[in-house]
Scaffold this motif. Structure first.
Motif, PDB file in Angstrom:
ATOM      1  N   PHE A 140       0.920  -1.224   0.154  1.00  0.00           N
ATOM      2  CA  PHE A 140       0.002   0.107  -0.129  1.00  0.00           C
ATOM      3  C   PHE A 140       0.959   1.207  -0.120  1.00  0.00           C
ATOM      4  N   TYR A 141       0.521   2.429  -0.429  1.00  0.00           N
ATOM      5  CA  TYR A 141       0.964   3.739  -0.617  1.00  0.00           C
ATOM      6  C   TYR A 141       0.254   4.650   0.338  1.00  0.00           C
ATOM      7  N   ASN A 142      -0.697   4.417   0.881  1.00  0.00           N
ATOM      8  CA  ASN A 142      -1.558   5.113   1.728  1.00  0.00           C
ATOM      9  C   ASN A 142      -1.472   5.006   3.186  1.00  0.00           C
ATOM     10  N   VAL A 143      -0.945   5.484   4.086  1.00  0.00           N
ATOM     11  CA  VAL A 143      -0.722   5.105   5.488  1.00  0.00           C
ATOM     12  C   VAL A 143      -1.918   5.259   6.148  1.00  0.00           C
ATOM     13  N   ASP A 144      -2.726   6.208   5.898  1.00  0.00           N
ATOM     14  CA  ASP A 144      -3.960   6.528   6.333  1.00  0.00           C
ATOM     15  C   ASP A 144      -5.090   5.332   6.191  1.00  0.00           C
ATOM     16  N   VAL A 145      -4.987   5.061   4.945  1.00  0.00           N
ATOM     17  CA  VAL A 145      -5.954   3.855   4.572  1.00  0.00           C
ATOM     18  C   VAL A 145      -5.398   2.497   5.354  1.00  0.00           C
TER      19      VAL A 145
ATOM     20  N   CYS B 189      -2.927  -4.293  -8.947  1.00  0.00           N
ATOM     21  CA  CYS B 189      -3.411  -4.543  -7.414  1.00  0.00           C
ATOM     22  C   CYS B 189      -4.395  -3.789  -7.125  1.00  0.00           C
ATOM     23  N   ASN B 190      -4.959  -2.859  -8.012  1.00  0.00           N
ATOM     24  CA  ASN B 190      -5.989  -1.877  -7.605  1.00  0.00           C
ATOM     25  C   ASN B 190      -5.659  -1.065  -6.658  1.00  0.00           C
ATOM     26  N   THR B 191      -4.399  -0.484  -6.398  1.00  0.00           N
ATOM     27  CA  THR B 191      -3.820   0.073  -5.372  1.00  0.00           C
ATOM     28  C   THR B 191      -4.111   1.580  -5.256  1.00  0.00           C
ATOM     29  N   GLN B 192      -4.722   1.992  -3.980  1.00  0.00           N
ATOM     30  CA  GLN B 192      -4.801   3.493  -4.025  1.00  0.00           C
ATOM     31  C   GLN B 192      -3.699   4.172  -3.754  1.00  0.00           C
ATOM     32  N   VAL B 193      -3.313   5.362  -4.513  1.00  0.00           N
ATOM     33  CA  VAL B 193      -2.064   5.922  -4.445  1.00  0.00           C
ATOM     34  C   VAL B 193      -2.524   7.700  -4.374  1.00  0.00           C
ATOM     35  N   PRO B 194      -1.892   8.395  -3.126  1.00  0.00           N
ATOM     36  CA  PRO B 194      -2.553   9.624  -3.099  1.00  0.00           C
ATOM     37  C   PRO B 194      -1.882  10.636  -4.172  1.00  0.00           C
ATOM     38  N   ASP B 195      -2.647  11.542  -4.718  1.00  0.00           N
ATOM     39  CA  ASP B 195      -2.475  12.235  -5.991  1.00  0.00           C
ATOM     40  C   ASP B 195      -0.902  12.993  -5.844  1.00  0.00           C
ATOM     41  N   THR B 196      -0.632  13.315  -4.621  1.00  0.00           N
ATOM     42  CA  THR B 196       0.674  14.160  -4.565  1.00  0.00           C
ATOM     43  C   THR B 196       1.838  13.225  -4.891  1.00  0.00           C
ATOM     44  N   ILE B 197       1.493  11.971  -4.637  1.00  0.00           N
ATOM     45  CA  ILE B 197       2.865  10.896  -5.203  1.00  0.00           C
ATOM     46  C   ILE B 197       2.857  10.839  -6.520  1.00  0.00           C
TER      47      ILE B 197
ATOM     48  N   GLN C 197       1.905  12.882  -8.733  1.00  0.00           N
ATOM     49  CA  GLN C 197       2.169  13.995  -9.332  1.00  0.00           C
ATOM     50  C   GLN C 197       3.813  14.092  -9.065  1.00  0.00           C
ATOM     51  N   GLU C 198       4.301  13.944  -7.975  1.00  0.00           N
ATOM     52  CA  GLU C 198       5.598  13.966  -7.700  1.00  0.00           C
ATOM     53  C   GLU C 198       6.555  12.948  -8.670  1.00  0.00           C
ATOM     54  N   LEU C 199       6.079  11.873  -8.922  1.00  0.00           N
ATOM     55  CA  LEU C 199       6.590  10.870  -9.589  1.00  0.00           C
ATOM     56  C   LEU C 199       6.465  11.143 -11.134  1.00  0.00           C
ATOM     57  N   ASP C 200       5.193  11.572 -11.649  1.00  0.00           N
ATOM     58  CA  ASP C 200       5.187  12.014 -12.868  1.00  0.00           C
ATOM     59  C   ASP C 200       6.370  13.055 -13.346  1.00  0.00           C
ATOM     60  N   ALA C 201       6.650  14.017 -12.379  1.00  0.00           N
ATOM     61  CA  ALA C 201       7.758  15.119 -12.799  1.00  0.00           C
ATOM     62  C   ALA C 201       9.174  14.539 -12.927  1.00  0.00           C
ATOM     63  N   ILE C 202       9.333  13.286 -12.438  1.00  0.00           N
ATOM     64  CA  ILE C 202      10.764  12.655 -12.503  1.00  0.00           C
ATOM     65  C   ILE C 202      10.666  11.222 -13.169  1.00  0.00           C
ATOM     66  N   LYS C 203       9.660  11.093 -13.954  1.00  0.00           N
ATOM     67  CA  LYS C 203       9.498   9.454 -14.391  1.00  0.00           C
ATOM     68  C   LYS C 203      10.442   9.206 -15.581  1.00  0.00           C
ATOM     69  N   ALA C 204      11.272  10.293 -16.078  1.00  0.00           N
ATOM     70  CA  ALA C 204      12.073   9.777 -17.044  1.00  0.00           C
ATOM     71  C   ALA C 204      13.594   9.627 -16.339  1.00  0.00           C
ATOM     72  N   ASP C 205      13.837   9.697 -15.223  1.00  0.00           N
ATOM     73  CA  ASP C 205      14.925   9.657 -14.572  1.00  0.00           C
ATOM     74  C   ASP C 205      14.737   8.404 -13.622  1.00  0.00           C
TER      75      ASP C 205
ATOM     76  N   LYS D 279      16.455   8.995 -10.187  1.00  0.00           N
ATOM     77  CA  LYS D 279      15.674   9.917  -9.183  1.00  0.00           C
ATOM     78  C   LYS D 279      14.293   8.833  -8.638  1.00  0.00           C
ATOM     79  N   VAL D 280      13.591   8.291  -9.558  1.00  0.00           N
ATOM     80  CA  VAL D 280      12.388   7.343  -9.297  1.00  0.00           C
ATOM     81  C   VAL D 280      12.696   6.537  -7.994  1.00  0.00           C
ATOM     82  N   LYS D 281      14.090   5.621  -8.316  1.00  0.00           N
ATOM     83  CA  LYS D 281      14.508   4.742  -7.262  1.00  0.00           C
ATOM     84  C   LYS D 281      14.621   5.559  -5.967  1.00  0.00           C
ATOM     85  N   GLU D 282      15.251   6.540  -5.986  1.00  0.00           N
ATOM     86  CA  GLU D 282      15.730   7.530  -4.867  1.00  0.00           C
ATOM     87  C   GLU D 282      14.320   8.067  -3.985  1.00  0.00           C
ATOM     88  N   TYR D 283      13.412   8.386  -4.902  1.00  0.00           N
ATOM     89  CA  TYR D 283      12.256   8.663  -4.411  1.00  0.00           C
ATOM     90  C   TYR D 283      11.436   7.790  -3.698  1.00  0.00           C
ATOM     91  N   GLY D 284      11.484   6.611  -4.113  1.00  0.00           N
ATOM     92  CA  GLY D 284      11.016   5.422  -3.646  1.00  0.00           C
ATOM     93  C   GLY D 284      11.484   5.109  -2.490  1.00  0.00           C
TER      94      GLY D 284
END
Length: 566
Positions: free
Chosen positions: A186-191, A228-236, A238-246, A249-254
């Motif tokens: 999961f990627y949403n702690v509140d969930v 997995c039909n996993t919910q991911v917060p929009d902020t995550i 959006q931030e991934l979309d900005a670095i998806k070519a690198d 950076k994606v691994k470090e973000y992860g």
């Protein structure tokens, strides 16, 4: 020692505990390299290690070998995944006996996914229907010897009718004798926290271990959350979309995201964490370092005295990093991580959903039209591609249309690139300040008749290499060395070795061939067997060839496509 005891000790001591999950590699060399990786990661002193069990016993031998090695050779407590899928009671008895003989005392009891070639999960004759049946059976046969874990789904199981129904099924598994719960990623702690609170309110008191998966690459992350039909917060997102070519950076973000999530959960009194490594080690190591569980730079002198010294730092770094960017199904087949979450979508769905996406083709021309619509962006996915084409395809989109109209149904492609900046919005990848290169390649399904004439053309160009296989396993190639590796994507970056994320070789082509024809079968099985659509798909699957063609002169950008259209 039973895992549940270790989990309870960590909770009582309020001390962070972590464990690692692996999967059985697709190749023998991948298994050998995973054993090396297990040895290094065992020195990080995880609470336990686990290994997944492929659908329909497809990975049984390798799963048992990996678990036995972790338990016996490295002395790490091991959790063996065990599913009901395609397993009768006699076979389950054999597996449990082998586990006990190897000193494995912990089982993760699962229903499992449908085996290859089956649309839906069905129990084996003289087998079990659900994970709860497996839990009960283990308790009946072995009493308290095994510690049993079961799966939990913070966002609900895909087959559940409602969240409450899912929770009651989970409570029934605990009442049947399960000792702890391992959650899906999961990627949403509140969930997760809300779900855990619901578990406790229902009377579930056993330890609950959150499943964490550091983001590997952008494409794999998107594929995983869709599957997995996993919910991911929009902020995550959006931030991934900005670095998806690198990729770096994606691994470090992860890594940073995993650390942040774990720190949030620690504040809520959660101390046990299970990391799905995807058979890679660098991200897991970085997470543990940032949580203070490993020294920033581990060397032989920083290891506990009772453990075997590690290699020199430069050799260790190479061992950790050489396969960090497998980038799809054409990564290095020697890598333990080769193939995981990089093949086709395997989109198991109802006939209504399949027909809504892909209609009811009854002629090859209908299939051609479907591929055309996908290239034009009017169809969101194909059985072999669960997302839209990437931006680099824009430069060859019209060419791909023309090629498909010739009867070559493309499932993979890339244009030639000769030294584009690594930040190029269409073809760039990796860290900024570098240059990237690509050889043009195409991968497609084609009829036997068209294949014969195409290969005759390929033999006239000394720069062309190809692999071709059909469902029966017949193989054709002009590559003489069966172990030859052809780098078709590479990058040159400041202060780094040349990075080669995409290799085409016989081993990974053959592995993908198995998946590619299975996806034909899965598509076919979403229609009535006697229907014209199912009959067409079966006929095509049994007669077509999967072909990969590379033009090795990357300075001639149109050479491959001119050959295909000549």
């Amino acid at each position: 020692m039973k895992i549940v005891d270790k989990l309870q000790l960590a909770e009582q001591a309020r001390q962070i505990s972590f464990s690692f999950e692996f999967f059985p590699p697709k190749t023998e060399q991948g298994v050998v390299n995973l054993f090396d990786r297990l040895g290094r990661m065992a020195q990080w002193e995880p609470t336990f290690m686990s290994c997944t069990w492929g659908a329909g016993m497809s990975t049984e031998e390798r799963t048992m070998s990996i678990c036995s090695t972790a338990q016996v050779v490295h002395g790490v407590e091991t959790l063996l995944h065990l599913t009901c899928t395609n397993m009768d009671i006699t076979h389950i008895d054999e597996v449990l006996k082998s586990a006990k003989e190897a000193g494995i005392q912990n089982i993760l009891a699962l229903r499992g996914d449908a085996p290859r070639g089956h649309e839906y999960w069905t129990p084996a004759e003289n087998g079990f229907h659900h994970a709860i049946d497996l839990v009960r059976y283990i308790r009946q046969q072995y009493g308290d010897y095994f510690c049993i874990g079961v799966a939990g789904y913070p966002e609900g199981h895909l087959d559940s009718t409602s969240p409450d129904d899912d929770l009651h099924h989970l409570k029934a598994k605990i009442d049947a004798g399960a000792d702890f719960i391992m959650t899906q990623l999961f990627y949403n702690v509140d969930v997760f926290l809300a779900w855990q609170a619901s578990c406790r309110a229902l009377g579930i008191t056993v330890p609950i271990v959150p499943g964490m998966m550091p983001i590997p690459t952008y494409q794999n992350f998107r594929r995983m959350i869709n599957l997995c039909n996993t919910q991911v917060p929009d902020t995550i997102l959006q931030e991934l979309d900005a670095i998806k070519a690198d990729d770096q950076k994606v691994k470090e973000y992860g890594v940073q995201l995993a650390v942040q999530m774990i720190q949030q959960l620690l504040k809520q009194g959660i101390y046990n964490f299970h990391i799905s490594t995807l058979n890679l080690e660098r991200s897991t190591k970085r997470i543990l370092q940032q949580l203070g569980r490993l020294a920033p730079d581990m060397t032989a002198t920083t290891m506990p005295s009772h453990l075997t010294p590690l290699p020199l730092v430069q050799d260790l770094e190479h061992a950790e990093n050489w396969d960090e960017f497998p980038n799809g199904r054409y990564g290095d087949a020697r890598s333990p991580a080769f193939g995981e979450m990089t093949f086709g979508a395997g989109q198991r769905q109802s006939t209504w959903e399949a027909s809504r996406k892909w209609g009811f083709p009854t002629t090859p021309a209908d299939i051609t039209q479907l591929f055309e619509q996908y290239i034009l962006g009017r169809v969101a996915s194909l059985p072999w591609s669960d997302e839209a084409l990437t931006t680099e395809t824009d430069t060859i989109r019209q060419t791909l249309l023309d090629i498909n109209r010739r009867g070559y149904w493309t499932v993979g492609s890339q244009p030639a690139v000769n030294g584009a900046p690594s930040h190029d919005p269409a073809v760039g990848w990796g860290p900024r300040g570098g240059y990237v290169y690509q050889k043009a390649f195409l991968e497609f399904f084609v009829s036997q008749e068209q294949l014969t004439s195409l290969l005759a053309q390929c033999h006239r160009d000394p720069f062309v290499t190809y692999y071709a296989m059909n469902q029966k396993g017949e193989f054709l190639s002009n590559v003489q060395d069966p172990e030859a590796q052809n780098a078709v994507t590479w990058g040159v970056f400041p202060g780094k070795e040349i990075v080669q994320p995409t290799l085409i070789e016989r081993a990974n082509f053959e592995a993908w061939k198995e998946e590619a024809f299975e996806l034909w079968m899965q598509w076919e099985q979403q229609y009535e067997p006697s229907s014209p659509t199912a009959q067409l798909l079966r006929q095509v699957r049994e007669s077509c060839w999967l072909v990969n063609v590379v033009h090795n002169d990357y300075q001639r950008q149109d050479a491959l496509f001119n050959l295909m259209l000549s």
